[in-house]
Design a protein around this motif. Structure first.
Motif, short mmCIF file in Angstrom:
data_model
loop_
_atom_site.label_atom_id
_atom_site.label_comp_id
_atom_site.label_asym_id
_atom_site.label_seq_id
_atom_site.Cartn_x
_atom_site.Cartn_y
_atom_site.Cartn_z
N LEU A 122 -18.70 40.42 33.56
CA LEU A 122 -18.38 39.38 32.58
C LEU A 122 -16.92 39.52 32.16
CD1 LEU A 122 -19.34 37.21 30.43
CD2 LEU A 122 -19.73 39.17 28.91
N GLN A 123 -16.14 38.47 32.29
CA GLN A 123 -14.71 38.55 31.94
C GLN A 123 -14.52 38.23 30.46
OE1 GLN A 123 -12.29 39.56 34.08
NE2 GLN A 123 -13.93 39.90 35.57
N VAL A 124 -13.87 39.16 29.75
CA VAL A 124 -13.57 38.93 28.33
C VAL A 124 -12.08 39.21 28.13
CG1 VAL A 124 -14.13 39.54 25.95
CG2 VAL A 124 -15.86 39.79 27.73
N THR A 125 -11.41 38.33 27.41
CA THR A 125 -10.01 38.58 27.05
C THR A 125 -9.97 38.97 25.58
OG1 THR A 125 -9.42 36.84 28.59
CG2 THR A 125 -7.69 37.63 27.13
N ALA A 126 -9.35 40.13 25.28
CA ALA A 126 -9.20 40.55 23.89
C ALA A 126 -7.73 40.40 23.53
CB ALA A 126 -9.64 41.99 23.72
N ILE A 127 -7.47 39.64 22.46
CA ILE A 127 -6.09 39.38 22.07
C ILE A 127 -5.84 40.04 20.72
CG2 ILE A 127 -4.38 37.59 21.59
CD1 ILE A 127 -6.38 35.75 23.27
N GLY A 128 -4.87 40.94 20.68
CA GLY A 128 -4.53 41.61 19.44
C GLY A 128 -3.34 40.94 18.79
N GLN A 129 -3.47 40.66 17.50
CA GLN A 129 -2.36 40.07 16.75
C GLN A 129 -2.46 40.61 15.34
OE1 GLN A 129 -2.38 35.79 16.63
NE2 GLN A 129 -0.28 35.70 15.86
N PHE A 131 -3.21 40.90 11.86
CA PHE A 131 -4.00 42.12 11.97
C PHE A 131 -5.43 41.73 12.25
CE2 PHE A 131 -0.37 42.99 9.25
CZ PHE A 131 0.19 44.06 9.90
N ALA A 132 -5.68 41.07 13.39
CA ALA A 132 -7.03 40.62 13.74
C ALA A 132 -7.20 40.60 15.25
CB ALA A 132 -7.28 39.23 13.16
N TRP A 133 -8.44 40.71 15.68
CA TRP A 133 -8.76 40.57 17.10
C TRP A 133 -9.33 39.18 17.36
CZ3 TRP A 133 -7.19 44.04 20.48
CH2 TRP A 133 -6.96 45.36 20.06
N ARG A 134 -8.99 38.61 18.52
CA ARG A 134 -9.63 37.37 18.96
C ARG A 134 -10.15 37.62 20.36
NH1 ARG A 134 -5.26 33.47 19.39
NH2 ARG A 134 -3.89 35.24 19.04
N PHE A 135 -11.26 36.95 20.67
CA PHE A 135 -11.87 37.16 21.99
C PHE A 135 -12.05 35.83 22.69
CE2 PHE A 135 -13.19 40.50 19.10
CZ PHE A 135 -12.74 41.61 19.79
N GLU A 136 -11.80 35.84 24.01
CA GLU A 136 -12.02 34.64 24.82
C GLU A 136 -12.93 35.01 25.98
OE1 GLU A 136 -8.18 33.31 26.03
OE2 GLU A 136 -7.63 32.58 24.04
N TYR A 137 -13.71 34.03 26.43
CA TYR A 137 -14.60 34.22 27.57
C TYR A 137 -14.19 33.19 28.63
CZ TYR A 137 -17.38 36.98 24.28
OH TYR A 137 -17.78 37.92 23.38
N ASP A 142 -13.82 27.20 27.06
CA ASP A 142 -12.52 27.26 26.42
C ASP A 142 -12.69 27.41 24.92
OD1 ASP A 142 -9.86 27.23 26.11
OD2 ASP A 142 -9.68 25.04 26.12
N PHE A 143 -13.03 28.62 24.47
CA PHE A 143 -13.19 28.82 23.02
C PHE A 143 -12.74 30.23 22.65
CE2 PHE A 143 -17.15 29.91 25.13
CZ PHE A 143 -17.44 31.16 24.63
N GLN A 144 -12.46 30.40 21.37
CA GLN A 144 -12.04 31.71 20.85
C GLN A 144 -12.97 32.13 19.74
OE1 GLN A 144 -8.01 31.73 19.46
NE2 GLN A 144 -7.23 32.48 21.42
N THR A 145 -13.27 33.43 19.65
CA THR A 145 -14.11 33.90 18.55
C THR A 145 -13.46 35.11 17.91
OG1 THR A 145 -15.34 35.47 19.88
CG2 THR A 145 -16.17 33.22 19.83
N GLY A 146 -13.86 35.38 16.67
CA GLY A 146 -13.37 36.57 15.98
C GLY A 146 -14.37 37.70 16.08
#
Lengths: 234, 651
Positions: A122-129, A131-137, A142-146
């Motif tokens: 399963l491909q997951v993209t974790a984006i660090g910014q 001071f929070a994490w966002r995740f994409e699948y 085409d959506f983002q979750t916290g």
């Protein structure tokens, strides 16, 4: 001298048992929730037993020597002129060498198993910014979750991205960690083995809010995961 | 040089000896702290004017740019002005400008009053003490900072300080302990002991030696002064990773530039040690007859000279990115973020050995003397230092196992990391074999040496965990790392510094410290050290990351325990300070060789004469020949001894 050796061994056993109790009576590691962490925990116990023995040997010789050969401060005599012992020196070069090379080999095997990405991961993209994490699948829509949601028993391959500074993705119960670095992509694999809720923690100092940069990870059944994906797409 | 000239030089330059009171001209323009102060101010002014003049010429607006003026005026020219003012360059400037120099003028040698410690003094024994007192001052400041943020960490959430102050305290604590305590404290001990051990009258370059000491307070003041900068002290950790450090407030510049001064100081000292050890050994002092402290400082100096330029480079690059808009580590400008970590750790891993090998040397001296036995496996002890030196340069990327570096680098770096356990193990086993059947005198330095051996083994073993890549992935960047580094640097390095200070205290001051207080100091430190740092392994593995002011409620009780233990640890240091100050003033007079040691520094009076030896000694044997009938390390006055023998033959 034979009596001395017996006493030395006795001291070593006492110290060894004491240290072993410290190692086993406390729950030093978080409960594993991934196949990768299971393998890491095996390695951890390998290193721990090695450490218990080495520490017991060194501490026993120190304690025994001081107990046996301590002299009052006005004693002016000198110790025997022992300059070395080739056999001993070879032994304490060779034995640690064998131990650490063994640990190195087992570690390399675990590394390769923990880094073995399957084609259906399963491909997951974790984006660090800050001071929070966002995740994409990316394969799911085409959506983002916290919140990080993963199906149990399914290998997930994370691709890390960082927007501003370096962050680091860590879920203690998964035993896996990887930095998210601006300008490059990094990856790591996690195969959750039980359902539950876990903490995603940033472990690379990323600024004033670093301590608060956390997210929730939920491991659910495949059916629940599919339903959740549907929800996100909507 | 004739005797007449020698006398007249004293009349011409009386300021070198006793600054005459009332002579304001000399006080103001003669070398000293007053001239240092106004020349520092002048240096800052010149720097500020230079920057503003160039900006005016190019038509840039505004003329006043705080960060640039601070770097050029405050952090380059002001320190240079200070150094020139106190007289660091006087001899060289006389020489360059063709004015008469005074090769026979030893007014900068020895200390007659306490004031001589506040001047540019070229005597290695004075410089050694200058180093030690300065570094313990910064140790105190760094320790108070640690207690401050431990108070903050006693409970989850923020109680006493804001986030920026917390990160400032954490970062400045680590920076002071590394650059202003451990590294220079070893340089101080070695400065005092190494020339004596070699049978040399001083270091090879006494003026360079004085200069390297005076760079140190400059670096220390910069680190501490960063708290006064708008936005607070540098808060990106002592590792100062880019790109976080590039976006930090002004305080970060104090770190970038402070490291340059501390680094320059270490490089100069290391070069001085290398030349001294290679060229100034007494006749007969072959490499295989050198005490292990000398061997340790030889290898450390090689590490310093080769590695330190890399951290200097990494911090210059960050500063250039900050104020000159280069983009070494800015991905948008084509920079490579991980490049910083590779350069930084190429210094900072060898730096761990820079902070450890001199301690190995101290412990070898103490254990041999206090067991009255030769060092077990002397040659292998020396060779294992060289082994660590070589391997130490091939392991830097083990700090980057989770950093996202090239995958293939992990396994080779893991193997070299684990291999370092072999030479280190040889040293530990040889120390405990030296104890075996010795005549053990459990004095304070010996307690600290044995405390070191056991605590360092714990630090080394947790290092084995971290050397294994998969375990490191789980444990990296957590409190497990904090525990590991403190077992290595506190249980390791700091214990050896205490051992060294107690061991050479009688030689340095001519007085004995209080053994009772020393033992109390050891036991309190030993217990509270373990109570502070051992539980950190646990909270780290369980899920507490490092460098956080807030954490999960579950870790609250243990953190409170750790904080209380850390205050006891801080309090135990008061015993040490009291012991040192009172014993230096009123302790019983020390004999020349209270430990029955064999190395050369113990064969001269306590404190040693101004040029160490009346005659250059003749070395005739190894440094630790206990129990060998008739064995001698050196003949102290070979000329006199030969004369006496000749007379005996005549009689």
């Amino acid at each position: 001298m034979r009596k001395g050796i017996v006493q030395l061994v006795a001291i070593g056993v006492v110290i060894g048992v004491a240290v072993t109790l410290v190692a086993v009576l406390f729950q030093w590691l978080p409960e594993s929730a991934s196949e990768e962490f299971d393998r890491i925990q095996d390695l951890y116990w390998f290193a721990t037993w090695m450490s218990v023995v080495i520490f017991a040997v060194v501490a026993a010789v120190v304690v025994f020597s001081v107990w046996k050969w301590r002299v009052p401060s006005d004693d002016d005599s000198e110790g025997p002129p022992i300059h070395g012992h080739t056999g001993l020196e070879i032994a304490w070069t060779a034995i640690p060498a064998i131990l650490v090379i063994a640990l190195g080999i087992v570690s390399a095997v675990v590394m390769s198993e923990n880094g073995n990405a399957k084609a259906n991961a399963l491909q997951v993209t974790a984006i660090g910014q800050q001071f929070a994490w966002r995740f994409e699948y990316p394969d799911q829509g085409d959506f983002q979750t916290g919140e990080l949601v993963l199906p149990v028993g399914q290998q997930a391959q994370f691709t890390m991205e960082a927007v501003d500074v370096i962050h680091s993705f860590w879920v203690p119960n998964f035993g896996q960690k990887m930095d998210a670095v601006p300008g490059i992509e990094t990856t790591i694999l996690v195969t959750p083995k039980r359902t539950g809720e876990f903490a995603v923690i940033c472990t690379e100092l990323c600024g004033l809010g670093h301590a608060t940069m956390r997210a929730k990870a939920r491991v659910v059944t495949q059916a629940e995961f599919d339903a959740w994906i549907e929800e996100q797409r909507a | 040089m004739t005797a007449t000239h020698h006398d007249s030089s004293h009349q011409e330059f009386p300021a070198h000896f006793e600054p005459p009171h009332g002579s304001t001209w000399k006080a103001f323009f003669g070398p000293g702290l007053i001239r240092g102060a106004w020349m520092a101010v002048a240096g800052f002014g010149i720097g500020a004017l230079l920057v503003m003049a160039l900006r005016a010429w190019w038509g840039w607006d505004p003329l006043w740019i705080t960060e640039v003026i601070l770097v050029v005026g405050g952090m380059v020219l002001a320190p240079l002005g200070f150094l020139a003012g106190i007289g660091s360059f006087d001899y060289w400037l006389h020489y360059i400008s063709g004015r008469p120099t005074e090769p026979e003028d030893h007014s900068g040698h020895g200390a007659r009053t306490w004031k001589d410690y506040f001047r540019v003094n070229t005597d290695h024994k004075v410089i050694g003490i200058q180093y030690l007192v300065t570094t313990f001052v910064f140790f105190t400041i760094g320790g108070l900072m640690a207690m401050f943020f431990r108070a903050e960490l006693a409970q989850p959430g923020l109680q006493f300080v804001d986030s920026q102050t917390f990160y400032g305290l954490v970062s400045v604590h680590a920076t002071l302990m590394i650059f202003l305590f451990i590294i220079p404290a070893f340089a101080g001990l070695a400065n005092f002991a190494v020339p004596l051990m070699l049978g040399a009258p001083d270091m090879a370059f006494p003026r360079l030696n004085a200069l390297s000491f005076w760079l140190l307070p400059i670096a220390g003041l910069m680190f501490v002064a960063s708290f006064l900068a708008p936005g607070g002290a540098f808060g990106a950790g002592w590792t100062g990773y880019a790109p976080l450090a590039e976006g930090q407030p002004l305080g970060q510049t104090f770190f970038n530039m402070g490291v340059q001064w501390a680094g320059a100081s270490s490089i100069m000292t290391a070069l001085n040690f290398l030349v001294t050890i290679i060229t100034m050994r007494a006749p007969g002092m072959t490499f295989w007859r050198m005490p292990l402290l000398v061997w340790a400082n030889f290898t450390t100096s090689l590490l310093v000279v080769l590695a330190t330029p890399f951290i200097a480079g990494s911090q210059f690059f960050v500063m250039f990115d900050r104020i000159m808009h280069t983009s070494f580590f800015v991905p948008e400008g084509g920079g490579y973020v991980l490049g910083y970590q590779h350069i930084f750790w190429f210094y900072s891993h060898p730096a761990v050995y820079i902070m450890m090998l001199p301690g190995f040397g101290i412990v070898s001296e103490v254990i041999s003397s206090m067991s009255r036995k030769p060092i077990f496996g002397y040659r292998l002890m020396a060779l294992s230092l060289l082994g660590i030196l070589v391997l130490g340069f091939s392991v830097w990327a083990h700090h980057m196992f989770v950093a996202g570096m090239a995958d293939w680098l992990r396994v080779p770096m893991m193997i070299t990391t684990l291999l370092i356990a072999i030479p280190t193990g040889i040293k530990v086993f040889s120390w405990i074999a030296t104890l075996w059947r010795g005549r053990i005198h459990l004095t304070t330095p010996m307690l600290f040496a044995l405390g070191f051996v056991t605590m360092f083994v714990i630090g080394g073993l947790s290092g084995i965990y971290l050397g294994s890549v998969p375990i490191d992935i789980a444990a990296s960047d957590t409190y497990f790392i904090v525990a590991h580094i403190h077992y290595v640097l506190f249980g390791g390095s700091v214990f050896t510094i205490f051992a060294g200070v107690y061991y050479w205290f009688p030689k340095m001051t001519g007085r004995m410290y209080s053994e009772t207080l020393g033992k109390w100091h050891f036991w309190l430190t030993f217990v509270s050290f373990n109570a502070t740092f051992f539980p950190m392994h646990y909270v780290g593995l369980r899920g507490m990351p490092r460098r956080v002011f807030d954490y999960e409620e579950a870790f609250g009780d243990l953190n409170l325990f750790i904080s209380i233990a850390s205050f006891v640890l801080g309090a135990s240091f008061v015993l040490f300070v009291y012991n040192m100050i009172v014993s230096w003033q009123r302790g019983p007079i020390a004999e020349a060789n209270p430990w029955h040691a064999r190395t050369l520094e113990w064969q001269v009076s306590s404190p040693p004469p101004i040029f160490n030896f009346d005659e250059i000694p003749q070395v005739v044997g190894g440094p630790y020949e206990y129990g060998v009938p008739g064995a001698r390390h050196a003949i102290l006055n070979p000329g006199k001894e030969a004369q006496r023998e000749a007379e005996e033959v005549h009689a």
